[in-house]
Motif scaffolding. Structure first.
Motif, short mmCIF file in Angstrom:
data_model
loop_
_atom_site.label_atom_id
_atom_site.label_comp_id
_atom_site.label_asym_id
_atom_site.label_seq_id
_atom_site.Cartn_x
_atom_site.Cartn_y
_atom_site.Cartn_z
N UNK A 1 6.56 -8.01 -8.55
CA UNK A 1 5.41 -8.23 -8.42
C UNK A 1 4.89 -8.37 -7.00
N UNK A 2 5.53 -9.89 -6.75
CA UNK A 2 5.37 -10.58 -5.55
C UNK A 2 5.93 -9.59 -4.38
N UNK A 3 5.92 -8.88 -3.96
CA UNK A 3 7.06 -7.49 -3.21
C UNK A 3 5.98 -7.38 -3.20
N UNK A 4 4.95 -6.43 -3.86
CA UNK A 4 4.45 -5.13 -4.05
C UNK A 4 3.27 -5.70 -4.06
N UNK A 5 2.86 -6.95 -4.16
CA UNK A 5 1.24 -8.05 -3.61
C UNK A 5 1.70 -8.02 -2.40
N UNK A 6 2.68 -8.29 -2.24
CA UNK A 6 2.45 -8.58 -0.04
C UNK A 6 2.97 -7.89 0.75
N UNK A 7 3.21 -6.63 0.58
CA UNK A 7 3.36 -5.24 0.52
C UNK A 7 1.41 -4.27 0.59
N UNK A 8 1.11 -4.68 -0.22
CA UNK A 8 -0.53 -4.33 -0.26
C UNK A 8 -1.35 -4.97 0.21
N UNK A 9 -1.04 -6.00 0.19
CA UNK A 9 -1.75 -6.63 1.67
C UNK A 9 -1.30 -7.16 2.48
N UNK A 10 -0.72 -6.16 3.20
CA UNK A 10 -0.57 -5.91 4.88
C UNK A 10 -1.00 -4.67 4.89
N UNK A 11 -0.51 -4.25 3.82
CA UNK A 11 -1.10 -2.65 4.99
C UNK A 11 -2.89 -2.90 4.35
N UNK A 12 -3.50 -3.53 3.35
CA UNK A 12 -5.24 -3.87 3.44
C UNK A 12 -5.54 -4.77 5.11
N UNK B 1 -9.62 4.56 2.79
CA UNK B 1 -8.87 5.03 1.67
C UNK B 1 -7.96 4.20 1.59
N UNK B 2 -7.02 3.75 2.84
CA UNK B 2 -6.14 3.06 2.99
C UNK B 2 -6.43 1.63 2.61
N UNK B 3 -7.55 1.59 2.94
CA UNK B 3 -8.07 -0.03 2.68
C UNK B 3 -8.15 -0.02 0.88
N UNK B 4 -8.35 0.78 0.28
CA UNK B 4 -9.44 0.51 -0.53
C UNK B 4 -7.37 1.36 -1.90
N UNK B 5 -6.57 1.70 -0.94
CA UNK B 5 -5.14 1.60 -1.34
C UNK B 5 -4.69 0.58 -1.79
N UNK B 6 -4.72 -0.14 -0.52
CA UNK B 6 -4.11 -1.73 -0.55
C UNK B 6 -4.73 -2.41 -1.71
N UNK B 7 -6.24 -2.40 -1.79
CA UNK B 7 -6.75 -3.09 -2.91
C UNK B 7 -5.95 -2.59 -4.39
N UNK B 8 -5.64 -1.58 -4.51
CA UNK B 8 -5.08 -1.09 -5.82
C UNK B 8 -4.01 -1.59 -6.03
N UNK B 9 -2.88 -1.65 -5.00
CA UNK B 9 -2.25 -1.54 -5.27
C UNK B 9 -1.29 -3.23 -5.16
N UNK B 10 -1.82 -4.37 -4.72
CA UNK B 10 -2.64 -5.52 -4.80
C UNK B 10 -3.01 -5.94 -6.18
N UNK B 11 -4.33 -5.49 -7.30
CA UNK B 11 -3.99 -5.78 -7.95
C UNK B 11 -2.50 -5.22 -9.30
#
Length: 471
Positions: free
Chosen positions: A99-110, A117-127
């Motif tokens: 979860x930590x790794x996914x959250x960090x990668x998603x925050x970088x994407x956002x 689309x890319x921003x909302x994808x990052x937010x969903x992966x953060x969640x």
């Protein structure tokens, strides 16, 4: 009799319930777990102030801005119970790190999003990452620190940082957006993940149930679908009301799926949620107290933000300072909560904290249009937050005390689901009364009156439900 949940600490020495002294390694473990929880709490609020600027930069229409929040809330709330149980079965440390790794990668994407689309994808992966971090982190905390003063202290620090993260996010979001731009709010979350992730593998012990029952797939599908539908309906209703067709359809679908989940769990061999656990007085009434304290406090913060800026015409920075005082007193309350619980017990602390939160919320009925109302708002919401912190810590202890280690994921999954649902439902259920009022000040007073009445009623109900000798 309460079941002993003491486990060897990572240092190899067995803690007893008679001491709250933490070894240096225990403190590092607590730092890692609390920093992760703080990071998730920060994510709930840090983006709010930046939404208008973000919308212009990425081309999100005003009506679509709610998805910046909903895209995170849907998976973070919908998958909590499922990930809590998966941590029990397959390893809490493993899922926490994932979860930590996914959250960090998603925050970088956002942070570097190039379109909506890319921003909302990052937010969903953060969640989705948050849904793995929160229940497994809480389970690791309750299994690492044995029941008694050590766990009281650990949960006190965790609860303080959870509340402080939400408050700091409101202040930091405005400062960062004005100075560095909205992308810095997502970059801050990336930085947190980069700090915590390298420390966690060498510190956290693996923890799972001794047997390996099969995952309750029908239960996972129905509860996840139900929570997703309910969170979508309530999040959308906060901005558009309950009259929209999609809100009504998803609300009904969510209620039906939750009802189906209850039927499935009553027949499952290895249920995702143990119905006998829900019949424990401590679990049922403790979670009710948690649901009320989170939902009603988030509502107060929401309507006060509107009031301070729209009625009193304070700047975003001055509004942030009001909530900054709230954050400071929350830290004080978090430090004091374990001592109060040690003296009064978790049940009495929970009831008293709810009562204090309700009374101080009612004091906000004195708000008007003059300058002195700023001082009333600052004092009342800050003191109410101290009682709110006491309720957070004591309800977590009430729910998890006496639960064996192999079921801690189930118990903490309920605790964290209560947090998420509480934060989600309060604003659409009550806050909408202020936003749809022709005159904002009477609308704010109506919300505050209902809020205070609900909290005080909950205090009486929890007191009666737990009974005098409930642990």
């Amino acid at each position: 009799m309460a079941i002993d949940t003491s486990t060897p600490t990572p240092t190899g020495s067995r803690k007893t319930a008679a001491t709250a002294r933490l070894s240096p390694r225990d403190r590092l473990i607590l730092f890692v777990l609390c920093a992760a929880q703080f990071m998730v709490a920060l994510d709930f609020s840090v983006l709010n102030v930046a939404l208008p600027v973000l919308g212009v930069d990425l081309g999100l229409s005003p009506s679509a801005l709610q998805w910046a929040v909903t895209a995170f809330a849907l998976p973070s709330g919908g998958f909590l119970l499922l990930f809590g149980r998966m941590g029990d079965l397959y390893g809490r440390r493993r899922l926490f790190l994932s979860g930590l790794a996914l959250f960090g990668a998603a925050s970088l994407l956002a942070t570097f999003a190039w379109d909506p689309a890319s921003f909302l994808a990052g937010r969903a992966l953060q969640g989705l990452g948050a849904a793995a971090i929160v229940p497994t982190g809480m389970s690791l905390l309750t299994t690492t620190f044995p029941e008694g003063p050590a766990r009281d202290r650990a949960l006190g620090i965790s609860g303080t940082l959870l509340s402080l993260g939400f408050t700091v996010g409101m202040v930091a979001g405005g400062v960062l957006t004005d100075t560095l731009g909205w992308r810095s709010t997502m970059g801050l979350l990336t930085l947190f993940a980069l700090i915590v992730l390298p420390l966690a593998p060498g510190l956290l012990p693996e923890s799972r149930t001794p047997d390996r029952p099969r995952l309750d797939v029908p239960g996972a599908v129905t509860v996840t679908g139900g929570l997703l539908a309910l969170i979508y309906a309530l999040s959308t209703a906060a901005d558009h009301g309950f009259g929209r067709a999609d809100v009504l359809v998803t609300l009904v679908a969510g209620l039906l799926l939750v009802a189906a989940f209850a039927v499935v769990e009553s027949r499952a061999e290895a249920p995702l949620v143990s119905l006998p656990m829900l019949r424990r007085r401590t679990v049922a009434w403790g979670n009710l107290g948690g649901l009320v304290t989170f939902s009603m406090m988030s509502t107060v913060v929401f309507v006060l933000t509107l009031y301070l800026q729209e009625v009193l015409r304070l700047s975003a920075f001055a509004t942030g300072l009001v909530f900054g005082v709230q954050g400071v007193l929350s830290v004080v309350a978090g430090a004091c909560a374990p001592k109060v619980i040690g003296r009064l017990g978790a049940r009495r602390t929970l009831v008293g904290s709810l009562a204090g939160q309700g009374v101080l919320t009612a004091a906000l009925l004195g708000l008007g249009e003059g300058g002195p109302s700023v001082w009333l708002a600052t004092a009342a919401v800050s003191l109410a937050s101290m009682f709110h912190l006491g309720a957070i810590v004591s309800y977590g202890l009430t729910v998890t005390s006496g639960v064996p280690d192999e079921e801690q994921g189930l118990a903490t999954g309920l605790v964290t689901s209560t947090q998420q649902v509480g934060i989600t439902v309060g604003i659409p259920l009550l806050g909408v009364l202020a936003t749809t009022s022709a005159d904002l000040l009477p609308g704010v007073r109506t919300v505050i009156a209902l809020d205070a009445a609900i909290v005080l009623a909950a205090a009486l109900s929890v007191a009666a439900g737990l009974g005098r000798r409930a642990r």
